[in-house]
Design an enzyme around this catalytic site. Sequence first.
Site, short mmCIF file in Angstrom:
data_model
loop_
_atom_site.label_atom_id
_atom_site.label_comp_id
_atom_site.label_asym_id
_atom_site.label_seq_id
_atom_site.Cartn_x
_atom_site.Cartn_y
_atom_site.Cartn_z
N GLY A 46 0.84 -1.19 0.00
CA GLY A 46 0.00 0.00 0.00
C GLY A 46 0.88 1.24 0.00
N CYS A 92 6.32 -0.59 7.20
CA CYS A 92 5.94 0.65 6.51
C CYS A 92 7.11 1.11 5.66
CB CYS A 92 5.58 1.72 7.55
SG CYS A 92 5.06 3.29 6.82
N LEU A 93 6.82 1.51 4.45
CA LEU A 93 7.88 2.00 3.56
C LEU A 93 8.51 3.27 4.11
CD1 LEU A 93 6.10 1.41 0.12
CD2 LEU A 93 7.99 0.08 1.09
N HIS A 134 -4.02 1.26 8.06
CA HIS A 134 -2.64 1.77 8.08
C HIS A 134 -2.50 2.99 7.15
CE1 HIS A 134 1.91 0.96 7.93
NE2 HIS A 134 1.72 1.74 6.88
N HIS A 138 -1.92 7.24 7.75
CA HIS A 138 -0.95 8.15 7.10
C HIS A 138 -1.62 9.47 6.72
CE1 HIS A 138 2.77 5.90 6.66
NE2 HIS A 138 2.18 4.88 6.07
#
Length: 168
Positions: A46, A92-93, A134, A138
Amino acid sequence: MAQLPILEFPDPRLRKIAAPVTEFDDGLRTLVDNMFETMYESEGIGLAATQVNVHKRLLVLDVSEEKDSPQVFINPEFEVIEEELQDYQEGCLSVPGFFEEVSRPRAIRVKAQNPHGESCELEARGLLAVCIQHEIDHLNGKLFVDYLSPLKRQRIRGKLEKEHRKSA
Ligand code: GNR
Ligand code: NI
């Protein structure tokens, strides 16, 4: 298409609250394409616009094994339909290299728009429910590390700051 740079914790821009999307134009569709390219190239499931420093309420995801099920959610909202929590090892990126258990409601109903401005609604559970929550976090300036103890969060912050100094 273009790959976009991803902001990393503790960058303060990850704390901005994203504004609703109001123009469903070619610019929006280009942004969506570039977000998909960025997500697939980074091997994420995502990506929220906030992570690429665009503070608008949209996210893309693909939770399929085959990576052949792109989904776009614009101006997404959700309500919990099953309060029971599920634990999932989240990554998480924007917090590269760290994975920690987070508990979230296990089923939600999501309302959003598509890139043409049409409304859609779906129920999500399992990994899809985890990922949507998630990503919406953000858009509200929230990261999965916010659910951890202050000590864990501080350690992750310290390690990433050190990485950033090395590569600066
Ligand atoms: O790629 C990702 N994997 C992931 C794993 C568990 C829970 C959430 C996620 S989302 C993450 C990509 C990302 O940072 N999206 O914001
Ligand atoms: Ni993330």
